[in-house]
Scaffold this motif. Structure first.
Motif, PDB file in Angstrom:
ATOM      1  N   VAL B 252       0.869  -1.110  -0.122  1.00 27.99           N
ATOM      2  CA  VAL B 252      -0.088  -0.265  -0.061  1.00 27.99           C
ATOM      3  C   VAL B 252       0.842   1.167   0.154  1.00 27.99           C
ATOM      4  N   PHE B 253       2.074   1.188   0.313  1.00 31.18           N
ATOM      5  CA  PHE B 253       3.140   2.264   0.292  1.00 31.18           C
ATOM      6  C   PHE B 253       3.983   2.334  -0.716  1.00 31.18           C
ATOM      7  N   GLU B 254       4.320   0.920  -1.084  1.00 30.61           N
ATOM      8  CA  GLU B 254       5.458   0.567  -2.307  1.00 30.61           C
ATOM      9  C   GLU B 254       4.820   0.831  -3.751  1.00 30.61           C
ATOM     10  N   ARG B 255       3.758   0.196  -3.844  1.00 30.81           N
ATOM     11  CA  ARG B 255       3.237   0.155  -5.210  1.00 30.81           C
ATOM     12  C   ARG B 255       1.750   0.414  -5.189  1.00 30.81           C
ATOM     13  N   PRO B 256       1.265   1.494  -4.537  1.00 29.77           N
ATOM     14  CA  PRO B 256      -0.220   1.700  -4.510  1.00 29.77           C
ATOM     15  C   PRO B 256      -0.726   2.059  -5.773  1.00 29.77           C
ATOM     16  N   ALA B 257      -0.077   2.318  -6.709  1.00 32.73           N
ATOM     17  CA  ALA B 257      -0.857   2.641  -7.972  1.00 32.73           C
ATOM     18  C   ALA B 257      -1.068   1.198  -8.818  1.00 32.73           C
ATOM     19  N   GLU B 258      -0.239   0.418  -8.711  1.00 33.01           N
ATOM     20  CA  GLU B 258      -0.182  -0.914  -9.334  1.00 33.01           C
ATOM     21  C   GLU B 258      -1.174  -1.714  -8.405  1.00 33.01           C
ATOM     22  N   LEU B 259      -1.615  -1.595  -7.316  1.00 34.43           N
ATOM     23  CA  LEU B 259      -2.457  -2.296  -6.511  1.00 34.43           C
ATOM     24  C   LEU B 259      -3.723  -1.558  -6.713  1.00 34.43           C
ATOM     25  N   HIS B 260      -3.822  -0.339  -6.976  1.00 34.78           N
ATOM     26  CA  HIS B 260      -5.227   0.234  -7.672  1.00 34.78           C
ATOM     27  C   HIS B 260      -5.374  -0.336  -8.880  1.00 34.78           C
ATOM     28  N   LYS B 261      -4.679  -0.445  -9.608  1.00 38.89           N
ATOM     29  CA  LYS B 261      -4.901  -1.021 -11.122  1.00 38.89           C
ATOM     30  C   LYS B 261      -5.563  -2.269 -10.699  1.00 38.89           C
ATOM     31  N   GLN B 262      -5.020  -3.309 -10.041  1.00 39.11           N
ATOM     32  CA  GLN B 262      -5.652  -4.620  -9.935  1.00 39.11           C
ATOM     33  C   GLN B 262      -6.861  -4.594  -9.147  1.00 39.11           C
ATOM     34  N   ILE B 263      -7.189  -3.917  -8.268  1.00 39.63           N
ATOM     35  CA  ILE B 263      -8.188  -3.734  -7.518  1.00 39.63           C
ATOM     36  C   ILE B 263      -9.527  -3.067  -8.597  1.00 39.63           C
ATOM     37  N   ASP B 264      -9.137  -2.361  -9.085  1.00 42.55           N
ATOM     38  CA  ASP B 264     -10.074  -1.500  -9.979  1.00 42.55           C
ATOM     39  C   ASP B 264     -10.453  -2.178 -11.073  1.00 42.55           C
ATOM     40  N   ASN B 265      -9.520  -3.146 -11.769  1.00 40.80           N
ATOM     41  CA  ASN B 265      -9.786  -3.881 -12.793  1.00 40.80           C
ATOM     42  C   ASN B 265     -10.711  -4.697 -12.469  1.00 40.80           C
ATOM     43  N   PHE B 266     -10.675  -5.512 -11.127  1.00 41.84           N
ATOM     44  CA  PHE B 266     -11.217  -6.519 -10.787  1.00 41.84           C
ATOM     45  C   PHE B 266     -12.663  -6.136 -10.573  1.00 41.84           C
ATOM     46  N   ALA B 267     -12.748  -4.788  -9.949  1.00 43.78           N
ATOM     47  CA  ALA B 267     -14.109  -4.233  -9.556  1.00 43.78           C
ATOM     48  C   ALA B 267     -15.001  -4.047 -10.542  1.00 43.78           C
ATOM     49  N   ALA B 268     -14.363  -3.695 -11.823  1.00 44.73           N
ATOM     50  CA  ALA B 268     -15.019  -3.292 -13.004  1.00 44.73           C
ATOM     51  C   ALA B 268     -15.523  -4.477 -13.530  1.00 44.73           C
ATOM     52  N   ASP B 269     -14.820  -5.468 -13.617  1.00 43.25           N
ATOM     53  CA  ASP B 269     -15.404  -6.721 -14.091  1.00 43.25           C
ATOM     54  C   ASP B 269     -14.717  -8.091 -13.611  1.00 43.25           C
ATOM     55  N   PRO B 270     -15.113  -8.290 -12.608  1.00 42.44           N
ATOM     56  CA  PRO B 270     -14.779  -9.440 -11.786  1.00 42.44           C
ATOM     57  C   PRO B 270     -14.556 -10.842 -12.774  1.00 42.44           C
ATOM     58  N   HIS B 271     -15.531 -10.840 -13.524  1.00 45.21           N
ATOM     59  CA  HIS B 271     -15.420 -12.285 -14.332  1.00 45.21           C
ATOM     60  C   HIS B 271     -14.276 -12.280 -15.339  1.00 45.21           C
ATOM     61  N   ARG B 272     -13.620 -11.198 -15.770  1.00 44.76           N
ATOM     62  CA  ARG B 272     -12.741 -11.057 -16.671  1.00 44.76           C
ATOM     63  C   ARG B 272     -11.813 -12.250 -16.793  1.00 44.76           C
ATOM     64  N   HIS B 273     -11.235 -12.596 -15.555  1.00 45.59           N
ATOM     65  CA  HIS B 273     -10.710 -14.088 -15.639  1.00 45.59           C
ATOM     66  C   HIS B 273     -11.194 -14.949 -14.921  1.00 45.59           C
ATOM     67  N   PRO B 274     -11.117 -16.192 -15.678  1.00 42.13           N
ATOM     68  CA  PRO B 274     -11.944 -17.104 -15.131  1.00 42.13           C
ATOM     69  C   PRO B 274     -11.148 -17.895 -13.692  1.00 42.13           C
ATOM     70  N   ALA B 275     -12.025 -18.501 -12.743  1.00 39.95           N
ATOM     71  CA  ALA B 275     -11.386 -18.587 -11.712  1.00 39.95           C
ATOM     72  C   ALA B 275     -10.113 -19.779 -12.106  1.00 39.95           C
ATOM     73  N   GLY B 276      -9.163 -19.669 -11.239  1.00 45.19           N
ATOM     74  CA  GLY B 276      -8.004 -20.780 -11.605  1.00 45.19           C
ATOM     75  C   GLY B 276      -6.927 -19.898 -12.388  1.00 45.19           C
ATOM     76  N   THR B 277      -7.332 -18.759 -12.892  1.00 46.17           N
ATOM     77  CA  THR B 277      -6.528 -18.132 -13.611  1.00 46.17           C
ATOM     78  C   THR B 277      -5.105 -17.224 -12.941  1.00 46.17           C
ATOM     79  N   ILE B 278      -3.787 -17.325 -13.260  1.00 50.94           N
ATOM     80  CA  ILE B 278      -2.830 -16.661 -12.747  1.00 50.94           C
ATOM     81  C   ILE B 278      -2.744 -15.393 -13.774  1.00 50.94           C
ATOM     82  N   ILE B 279      -3.102 -14.348 -13.268  1.00 50.58           N
ATOM     83  CA  ILE B 279      -2.969 -12.964 -14.272  1.00 50.58           C
ATOM     84  C   ILE B 279      -1.635 -12.461 -14.165  1.00 50.58           C
TER      85      ILE B 279
END
Ligand SMILES: Cc1cc2nc3c(=O)[nH]c(=O)nc-3n(C[C@H](O)[C@H](O)[C@H](O)COP(=O)(O)OP(=O)(O)OC[C@H]3O[C@@H](n4cnc5c(N)ncnc54)[C@H](O)[C@@H]3O)c2cc1C
Lengths: 485, 284
Positions: B252-279
């Motif tokens: 949350v201090f070292e890479r907050p912008a990258e964390l933002h991307k991951q959370i925001d992408n997921f919140a926008a479309d949780p199904h984009r990657h099927p279960a079991g995927t390593i993104i």
């Protein structure tokens, strides 16, 4: 004589060369690049004024698909960046594709033949698809200054530096206080007998963590390319962090003030100078600049800051808006570039002869920042809503490359002769840009900046979000946004 | 008392759970296309400390609610925190499905909430979380505790930064540059109580009750909760995908912008990657 090519790319800056590299690597050789100058390099061929360098670290400000292990410094000088681009063009076999000294004068969509007809200084070209990669900061902007022609000394724009000019020991004026001015002023302070800086508004300046890379580091990068990628990732996300300033997030604004004010206070001791170099607008509205040598130079005995814009010139006398006159021998205009109204726009004619500048009379706009309704088979690189103030422009360029390569593949796959951006998709995208821009400091920060269209107050130059969001949104061609024929 | 998170006013409120007074923050967004996000901070954290960057940036796109965990009157267990988060959701977002985001100890809490209330936790993000405390964590926890008991605040702060940030991050900075992070370490009694809770975490049996679309985020250089724990969660939660951020535990201090991307992408479309995927991790 007319030269035909399936794909005509205009411009050999980072955008044009990058697209060509990607095409070439996938075995596509059917394209021509035209370039008005006699060499590749765009920005970095033109901007080689004393002190010119990038302000995004070189390990990030370079192609992700063409890493260079031996960057001399964190922020490489302009000449080294230019050399890198020439190396890219040669190493990737692009030179035979490039027609130099070929200035695009006019390009018109021919509805009958479904081709672009492009008039150049070297004759006519026809192309199924045209990609403009003519830059967003390629054409210098001179302020309209009364009496400018009466000046008899050396005068030139930072991007058109006259390397033959004898400036040593002269009285020099630098007009401007943007990124280029900040790099030029310390160099001129070293050689001028007197340096006058015309500054309309003071920039925020933070430290520039520059240093030379050691031979050992360069060899490590060469031997272990993953370490270059790791560095690149650190640099990218470190810069990305600062986007929060553009959103006016209180915590980030406070951090930015601490950094900028701390730097100024640490470097400026003269109270007169301090008054002049202290900005009077919210941080982040204009680009936050980096320099460790600017403030010291501004305090040199031979430097005078005129905290007012240059208003008119009478002979060799430069007169500021505040009414002060200065006799000088040379003037450097570090006054920026035409970004709001791209100089190529009046010369591109789409359906029914409409020019891009007519279409953009209320501000630039494009579908996915890349194509324009009514202008079939045309891709625009570094056009509307692509600029980044906080991160590497090449991240956007590489996203656009992927988008265009996808679009070209889509046309091929469908054997389409016409790729037509859907007007309703473009409208949606423009609305989305307005949504994204709402609440950014560019629109609320209360300062004049070159990102916002003066006619409509719409943010048209800059991408109003994190850089990563550009790739999320526009890094892949979207077939549903297009009709084909 | 109020903290300034965004430019726009944020609603702050307080509720009482098990004798603990809890503060929460709500960005009150009416766009409503996405589930509201609920943020749960980690050990010795708070909304301001752990989500000072993420709360306002996530709130530029959607509604965000955040909980400041509190000390209950009675014994503190992982279920005390579970009840607190559930109470805030029920109070602020009654009848709504949410995207629950937990970081570190907050991820453990979030997982227990998702297991207990699968009907409301539609999406779940577990950042640097774990399911069962292992020996590596216990050894660190014991050293931490000895330093805490010794009263040597300086050593405790240095040890905390040493463990929290990734080794590439720490190694690339001078001690002067790290000084603010060290200075910012401030341990309260409540923080020390959370460290005790960390010792006994075992929620392994609850994980198969989680039905939420889950994104597990591991931190590549995490020395506090090594990424193998995140991989364990990825394996244990049926509907999970996994991604990694090149950062230490203090993402949350070292890479907050990258964390933002991951959370925001997921919140926008949780199904984009099927279960079991390593993104794959972003390569800029
Ligand atoms: C001094 C300076 C420093 C910068 N530093 C950074 C930095 O640190 N980081 C960053 O991200 N960005 C920086 N930028 C922004 C920079 O412009 C972009 O990063 C990038 O170089 C733009 O590439 P481009 O290919 O779009 O345009 P350009 O590099 O401008 O290339 C356009 C090319 O098209 C040619 N051309 C134009 N019109 C015609 C025509 N009619 N016919 C034929 N050819 C034509 C031009 O001659 C030129 O070669 C800087 C810009 C400047 C001016």
């Amino acid at each position: 004589m007319t030269t035909h090519t399936p794909l005509l790319i205009i411009g050999t800056g980072f955008a044009g060369l990058g697209l060509a590299m990607k095409l070439k690597r996938q075995g596509d050789n059917d394209f021509i690049i035209i370039e008005r100058s006699d060499d590749v390099g765009g920005t970095w061929r033109d901007n080689r004024y004393p002190g010119a360098a990038c302000d995004v670290p070189s390990h990030l400000y370079s192609y992700s698909f063409k890493l260079k292990s031996d960057w001399s410094r964190v922020f490489a000088p302009a000449t080294e960046i230019w050399e890198y681009m020439r190396w890219c063009a040669q190493d990737e076999g692009l030179m035979p594709h490039i027609h130099f000294n070929t200035n695009m004068l006019d390009a018109a969509w021919d509805e009958t033949s479904k081709l672009w007809r492009v008039q150049t200084s070297q004759g006519e070209y026809t192309a199924n698809v045209v990609v403009t990669a003519m830059g967003h900061l390629a054409d210098e902007k001179y302020p309209a200054i009364e009496g400018i022609e009466s000046f008899t000394g050396e005068k030139f724009h930072s991007a058109r530096w006259d390397h033959s000019a004898q400036l040593d020991g002269k009285r020099i004026a630098v007009v401007g206080s943007g990124a280029s001015a900040l790099q030029i002023i310390p160099e001129m302070a070293k050689i001028a007998s007197q340096l006058i800086v015309f500054q309309r508004s003071a920039p925020y300046v933070i430290p520039r963590p520059d240093r030379a890379y050691t031979e050992a580091e360069k060899r490590r990068f060469a031997r272990d390319p993953e370490s270059m990628e790791a560095l690149r990732s650190d640099l990218f996300w470190g810069m990305e962090y600062n986007y929060a300033q553009r959103r006016g997030i209180p915590k980030s604004i406070a951090e930015a003030y601490t950094m900028a004010n701390g730097h100024r206070e640490a470097q400026v001791s003269d109270p007169e100078v301090m008054k002049k170099v202290t900005p009077d607008y919210e941080i982040g509205c204009k680009r936050v600049l980096i320099s460790d040598v600017y403030y010291p130079a501004m305090q040199s005995a031979n430097v005078y800051i005129e905290a007012s814009a240059l208003e008119r010139i009478e002979g060799n006398s430069l007169i500021s808006q505040d009414g002060n006159a200065f006799e000088v021998d040379a003037v450097v205009f570090a006054t920026g570039f035409e970004a709001i109204e791209p100089p190529f726009a009046p010369h591109i004619h789409g359906r029914n002869g409409l020019t891009l500048s007519d279409y953009w009379s209320t501000g630039m706009q494009a579908l996915d920042s890349t194509t324009v309704a009514g202008f079939p088979n045309l891709f625009i690189m570094n056009g509307p809503n692509t600029g980044l103030g906080h991160n590497s422009v090449l991240y956007v360029v590489e996203s656009q490359i992927d988008y265009i390569v996808g679009g070209l593949a889509y046309m091929k796959e469908r054997s389409a002769t016409v790729l037509e951006p859907r007007p309703e998709s473009e409208t949606d995208y423009v609305d989305e840009m307005i949504d994204r821009a709402a609440g950014t400091v560019w629109l609320t920060g209360g300062c004049k900046n070159w990102y916002v269209d003066y006619r409509t107050n719409r943010l048209t130059v800059t991408w109003p979000d994190f850089a990563y969001a550009f790739r999320d949104s526009n890094g892949e061609f979207v077939p549903e946004h297009y009709a084909t024929a | 008392m109020g903290i300034v998170l965004t430019k726009d006013p944020v609603v702050e409120g307080e509720i009482l759970v098990d004798g603990a007074s809890l503060r929460y923050y709500d960005s009150m967004d009416s766009r409503g296309e996405r589930n509201p996000i609920v943020l749960v901070h980690g050990t010795t954290g708070s909304t301001a400390v752990h989500y000072g960057y993420l709360f306002p940036m996530l709130a530029t796109r959607q509604r965000v609610v955040s909980v400041d965990l509190g000390q209950p009157a009675g014994e503190l267990t992982i279920d005390s925190f579970r009840r607190q988060v559930e109470a805030v959701i029920d109070h602020v977002l009654a009848g709504q499905k949410v995207t629950l985001v937990g970081y570190s100890l907050g991820a453990v809490v979030a997982a227990t909430v998702a297991a207990d209330r699968p009907e409301i936790i539609e999406n779940l993000v577990l950042v640097a979380g774990w399911a069962k405390t292992d020996s590596q964590q216990l050894l660190r926890n014991s050293v931490w505790n000895a330093l805490y008991e010794s009263g040597n605040k300086d050593a405790l702060a240095q040890f905390t930064v040493f463990c929290a940030f990734g080794n590439p991050f720490v190694g690339a900075r001078t001690l002067d540059e790290l000084a603010p992070a060290i200075k910012a370490v401030n341990v309260t009694e409540f923080g020390a109580a959370q460290m005790q809770v960390n010792r006994d975490i075992d929620i392994v049996d609850r994980l198969d009750k989680i039905t939420a679309n889950t994104l597990v985020i591991g931190c590549e250089f995490d020395q506090m909760v090594p990424k193998r724990h995140s991989k364990d969660l990825f394996g244990a939660i049926e509907n999970a995908r996994y991604t990694e951020i090149p950062s230490g535990h203090a993402v949350v201090f070292e890479r907050p912008a990258e964390l933002h991307k991951q959370i925001d992408n997921f919140a926008a479309d949780p199904h984009r990657h099927p279960a079991g995927t390593i993104i794959p991790t972003v390569k800029p």
